[in-house]
Enzyme design. Structure first.
Site, PDB file in Angstrom:
ATOM      1  N   LYS A  80      58.063  52.638  32.792  1.00 54.00           N
ATOM      2  CA  LYS A  80      58.022  51.424  31.966  1.00 54.00           C
ATOM      3  C   LYS A  80      56.608  51.231  31.436  1.00 54.00           C
ATOM      4  CE  LYS A  80      59.399  46.502  32.222  1.00 54.00           C
ATOM      5  NZ  LYS A  80      59.935  45.430  33.093  1.00 54.00           N
ATOM      6  N   SER A 155      64.044  42.901  31.295  1.00 51.92           N
ATOM      7  CA  SER A 155      63.070  43.373  30.337  1.00 51.92           C
ATOM      8  C   SER A 155      62.883  44.890  30.348  1.00 51.92           C
ATOM      9  CB  SER A 155      61.705  42.722  30.617  1.00 51.92           C
ATOM     10  OG  SER A 155      61.193  43.149  31.862  1.00 51.92           O
ATOM     11  N   SER A 179      64.710  41.924  35.929  1.00 47.13           N
ATOM     12  CA  SER A 179      64.449  42.904  34.866  1.00 47.13           C
ATOM     13  C   SER A 179      64.795  44.349  35.182  1.00 47.13           C
ATOM     14  CB  SER A 179      62.984  42.844  34.446  1.00 47.13           C
ATOM     15  OG  SER A 179      62.817  41.820  33.522  1.00 47.13           O
TER      16      SER A 179
HETATM   17  N1  GLN Z   1      64.532  37.663  32.175  1.00 46.03           N
HETATM   18  C1  GLN Z   1      63.538  37.102  33.023  1.00 46.03           C
HETATM   19  C2  GLN Z   1      62.396  36.574  32.210  1.00 46.03           C
HETATM   20  O1  GLN Z   1      62.483  36.622  31.046  1.00 46.03           O
HETATM   21  C3  GLN Z   1      63.089  38.115  34.029  1.00 46.03           C
HETATM   22  C4  GLN Z   1      62.086  39.061  33.503  1.00 46.03           C
HETATM   23  C5  GLN Z   1      61.630  40.065  34.525  1.00 46.03           C
HETATM   24  O2  GLN Z   1      62.233  40.245  35.575  1.00 46.03           O
HETATM   25  N2  GLN Z   1      60.519  40.692  34.220  1.00 46.03           N
HETATM   26  O3  GLN Z   1      61.429  36.092  32.711  1.00 46.03           O
END
Ligand code: GLN
Length: 487
Positions: A80, A155, A179
């Site tokens: 990532k 994400s 995410s």
């Molecule tokens: N969807 C969540 C957010 O927008 C989690 C993101 C994540 O786990 N990095 O914060």
């Protein structure tokens, strides 16, 4: 597509050890597939071909000398793009870091390279890992390999799409509120968030430090277990990493789960769950019953507050963590500012995207004097209550199950206008981050449009081995693992 790419990571590794293919050939095949397919998918921000081929060569040379190869040596992986790899760009999919070159390796990167795992590229994500659909990347959207008009989840959408489309068999993501698990669920693969502190966060661009955790993506539970084994462990550079031995997660996958107590999270079972997802959860319950597990409904009574709690704590932490991107210490620098203040303001205004700005403002507000007690402190107290719910639950059951998300992957563009609706996709995953417990999403069927459904399994802190065992036992009963939709 070369058939070796359709194999699991463990099978790819065996093929290398049996000299059916070299690590260099396999890595070249993976890079070729990325080049052929990524225009459509958008999983990668950049390729790191040279480093990957160098690592593969080292694996081949070691094998040729008759030396033992470390676990997963030679099996290509996508990283990532919020984790450092020396000499390559780490952008966090943000304009502010568009030209940032990592001066050092993240600890996970170091561990991958020690195991001679070729890192083929940096995977796309929501800017600074803030989002649930990968539509917040400053560079490009990621398309779900099962249906290119749908989001891959976020994400870590690029990491998930790379594995789902057979570009690589392995990738790493980071999970702050879901995410890893959400994109795994939307892309029909396995994704796991370990216990907070199990994997070092050194060299991961921090979003919300008390919640962030790095974890594996793969197409089988065995692959995820093997990769977790590689990346776990104490790290002097991360004071929150746990100084405890790493188990051999691959060795307990086949333990019998007869008599195991499985709790179904009530709040994620009755309301607001799409019928197709509910059907998959019911099938999972039947599968586990047939394996001799005991099923029980468990209520997590504070779960309904978790989204609110998360969006105060995560934004508060991000407002502090992202202060360093100011055009002076790091990142994009605005041209011709009139004074220092304008340099800071313009650099940040030009560099950050709208969602990141929204989060920084929310978080700064929650921490400001006069509001701190009303928001941040209360959220911290609620976090403890969410944690206590799990302590109580795990007195009664060994693991908990739920849908990873109440729905399957949605159409690109369908939720971008309404941030609150987007935030709600995390209702199933966020509590595990608040409580620091491990969670996994595994493929558990398909909806009426043939989009994958994910089953989430949660376990007490440091019970990764149990979690993977329970996941693997489910996987063995079905034919959902290692599916590549676009060949
Ligand atoms: N969807 C969540 C957010 O927008 C989690 C993101 C994540 O786990 N990095 O914060």
């Amino acid at each position: 597509m070369e058939s070796i790419l359709t194999k699991s990571a463990v099978e790819q590794s065996k093929a290398i050890l049996n000299k059916e293919i070299t690590a260099e050939e396999l890595t070249a095949a993976s890079i070729k597939r990325i080049k052929e397919t990524d225009e459509k998918i958008g999983a990668f921000n950049s390729l790191t071909e040279e480093t990957a081929m160098e690592t593969a060569k080292k694996a081949d040379e070691k094998l040729a000398k008759g030396e033992t190869l470390p676990l997963l040596a030679g099996v290509p992986l996508a990283l990532k793009d919020n984790m450092n790899l020396t000499g390559s760009k780490t952008t966090a999919s943000s304009k502010i870091l568009e030209n940032f070159v990592s001066p050092y390796n993240a600890t996970v990167t170091e561990k991958l390279l020690n195991n001679l795992i070729p890192i083929v590229g940096k995977a796309n994500l929501d800017e600074f890992a803030m989002g649930s659909s990968n539509e917040n990347s400053a560079f490009k959207k990621v398309h779900n390999p099962w249906n290119l008009n749908k989001v891959p989840g976020g994400s870590s959408g690029g990491s998930a799409a790379a594995v789902a489309s057979g570009q690589t068999a392995l990738s790493l993501g980071s999970d702050t509120g879901g995410s890893i698990r959400l994109p795994a669920s939307f892309c029909g693969i396995v994704g796991m968030k370990p216990t907070y502190g199990r994997v070092s966060r050194y060299g991961l661009i921090a979003f919300a430090s008390s919640l962030d955790q790095i974890g594996p993506f793969a197409r089988t539970v065995e692959d995820a277990a093997a990769l977790l084994e590689v990346i776990s462990g104490y790290d002097y550079h991360d004071s929150t990493s746990l100084n405890l031995p790493v188990e051999k997660y691959t060795e307990s996958l086949n333990n019998d789960i007869k008599g195991l107590k499985i709790g179904v999270i009530k709040e994620l079972y009755d309301e607001g769950i799409s019928p197709d997802v509910l059907k998959a959860v019911n099938n999972a319950i039947e599968t586990y019953k047939s394996l001799g597990a005991e099923i029980k409904m468990i209520s997590l009574k504070n779960l309904k507050y978790s989204i609110g709690v998360y969006y105060i704590l995560a934004t508060a932490e991000c407002s502090s963590n992202l202060a360093r991107f100011d055009g002076v210490r790091y990142g994009h620098r605005s041209q011709n500012p009139k004074n220092l203040m304008e340099l800071y303001c313009k650099s940040r205004a030009e560099g950050f995207g709208p969602e990141v700005k929204r989060r920084i403002m929310l978080g700064t507000y929650a921490l400001s004097s006069g509001y701190y007690d009303a928001y941040y402190k209360k959220a911290q107290q609620m976090r403890k209550l969410v944690y206590n719910d799990f302590l109580e639950a795990f007195k009664e059951v060994d693991v908990l199950i739920s849908p990873t998300c109440p729905n399957t992957a949605f159409d690109i563009g369908s939720k971008t206008e309404d941030p609150l609706e987007m935030y709600l996709t995390d209702i199933g995953t966020i509590t595990a981050n608040l409580a620091g417990i491990p969670g996994i999403s595994i493929p558990a069927g398909y909806d009426s449009d043939n989009m994958p459904v994910g089953l989430q399994i949660l376990a007490p802190q440091l019970q990764e081995a149990r979690l993977l065992n329970v996941a693997h036992q489910f996987e063995k009963q079905h034919d959902y693992a290692n599916k590549i939709p676009m060949i």
